[in-house]
Design a protein around this motif. Sequence first.
Motif, PDB file in Angstrom:
ATOM      1  N   LEU A 233       0.826  -1.209   0.000  1.00 23.61           N
ATOM      2  CA  LEU A 233       0.000   0.000   0.000  1.00 23.61           C
ATOM      3  C   LEU A 233       0.859   1.258   0.000  1.00 23.61           C
ATOM      4  CD1 LEU A 233      -2.770  -1.075   2.550  1.00 23.61           C
ATOM      5  CD2 LEU A 233      -3.010  -0.840   0.067  1.00 23.61           C
ATOM      6  N   ILE A 258      -3.695   8.849  -0.738  1.00 30.08           N
ATOM      7  CA  ILE A 258      -4.269   7.993  -1.775  1.00 30.08           C
ATOM      8  C   ILE A 258      -5.433   8.743  -2.402  1.00 30.08           C
ATOM      9  CG2 ILE A 258      -5.310   5.762  -2.309  1.00 30.08           C
ATOM     10  CD1 ILE A 258      -4.040   4.666   0.258  1.00 30.08           C
ATOM     11  N   GLU A 339      -5.975  -2.624  -6.370  1.00 29.33           N
ATOM     12  CA  GLU A 339      -6.741  -1.475  -6.863  1.00 29.33           C
ATOM     13  C   GLU A 339      -8.128  -1.438  -6.232  1.00 29.33           C
ATOM     14  OE1 GLU A 339      -8.293   0.492 -11.086  1.00 29.33           O
ATOM     15  OE2 GLU A 339      -6.844  -1.163 -11.092  1.00 29.33           O
ATOM     16  N   LEU A 342      -7.732  -0.275  -2.644  1.00 32.70           N
ATOM     17  CA  LEU A 342      -7.470   1.161  -2.572  1.00 32.70           C
ATOM     18  C   LEU A 342      -8.744   1.965  -2.816  1.00 32.70           C
ATOM     19  CD1 LEU A 342      -4.049   1.352  -4.454  1.00 32.70           C
ATOM     20  CD2 LEU A 342      -4.438   1.744  -2.021  1.00 32.70           C
ATOM     21  N   VAL A 346     -10.388   4.577  -0.123  1.00 31.23           N
ATOM     22  CA  VAL A 346     -10.693   5.973  -0.432  1.00 31.23           C
ATOM     23  C   VAL A 346     -12.161   6.275  -0.140  1.00 31.23           C
ATOM     24  CG1 VAL A 346     -10.898   7.649  -2.308  1.00 31.23           C
ATOM     25  CG2 VAL A 346      -8.843   6.241  -2.114  1.00 31.23           C
TER      26      VAL A 346
END
Length: 423
Positions: A233, A258, A339, A342, A346
């Motif tokens: 990460l 991020i 992905e 992440l 977010v």
Amino acid sequence: MDDTIYALSSGAPPAGIGVIRISGIDAGRALETLAGSLPPARSPRLRTLHDADGDVLDVALVLWFPGPATATGEDLAEIHCHGGRAVVAAILASLACIDGLREAEPGEFTRRAFTNGRIDLAEAEGLADLLAAETELQRRGALLAAGGDVSRRIEDWRDSILGLAASVEAVIDFADEDDVASLPASFDEQLRALVAEIRKVAERPAAERLRDGVRVVLAGPPNAGKSSLFNALLADDAAIVTAEAGTTRDVLERPVSIAGVPFVLVDTAGVRDQGAGAIEEIGIERARREIAAGQIVLWLGDVRDAPKGALLVQSKSDLSDKTDSSVINVSAVTGAGLEALLERLVELGRATLPPVDRVAFNRRQKALALAAAQHLEAVDIAGDLLVAAENLRSARQSLDALVGRDSTEEMLDALFGRFCIGK
């Protein structure tokens, strides 16, 4: 503040340009000493600067801002010189030789702006956060406070309280006169609406979460792949990774942005009930504390042991053909699933942060706003109006403290000490 201060306000040299600020009663005299004469107010001029011996220091752009309509509320001068170390040092040394001038302390320019009424405390706090901003969301959130959005909201609330207080005082002072014998019919409705608005803003997530970042705790049993995922990460080998269970024995944290969202990733020791040594037990206890305190917990382990609300992650997906649709399957080795993880981080991170397009209070401001709301809720127009008037006065005083109308030196020292010397 009879003395005059100076400092380099731009970044540390070497740089293309160095900006030196001078603020105070002798700012004009100082600029005139170096540049020969003052330029027209607010009109930049190119001048050759000389030291006390007449030697040339630099050819620089100089500006003169007579107070009080300046950033600090005082006479203010700026020298935009070449940003080399020797040039900047020579000009600062020449300023130090002028009577009445001294080098500024950290945050002193901003503190003078506050003292002279150019900004209030909420704007100063926003400016401090803006200078420290490292992500897009931090920048946008800090701009609202630095630009006065918090202050304007507080001023609106304060005006509403003053209007309510005026109605109460009128009834108290002129109770014998028929035209002011009672409060307006809309008084109670206005009071409730004001309390609701204050609480709505005060109960948003604190602004510190945007400044400090969302804490994401990677947790699970030993050898579950927490440190490998932590490194993936971060896109960095921050944590030691081995095949031996219990390698991570302490908390390791790193900030990361991020998609513009500030996070603090926290790697923890593997949690297990048996087989841990004394040192590992300390790490496990710290891991449990981090799990309890984290805004987001990534659980890499048996779903039956997952903390409530944790995001379930199946790591090491490259070592198994089995996948679980109820969890996020990732591999720190191949990058598979990262992905998706992440994107989910977010999404969750944004949900835990205060909205960057609306006013959000820090903890100090939140406490004072809630105190104001409590005082307003204590207003009982059916009871003693003198008590009601006092509660309205206390509510206004809480809002005054929020924007710095009643600030202690200790609190101001702590705030302005966060600034750099030239700000």
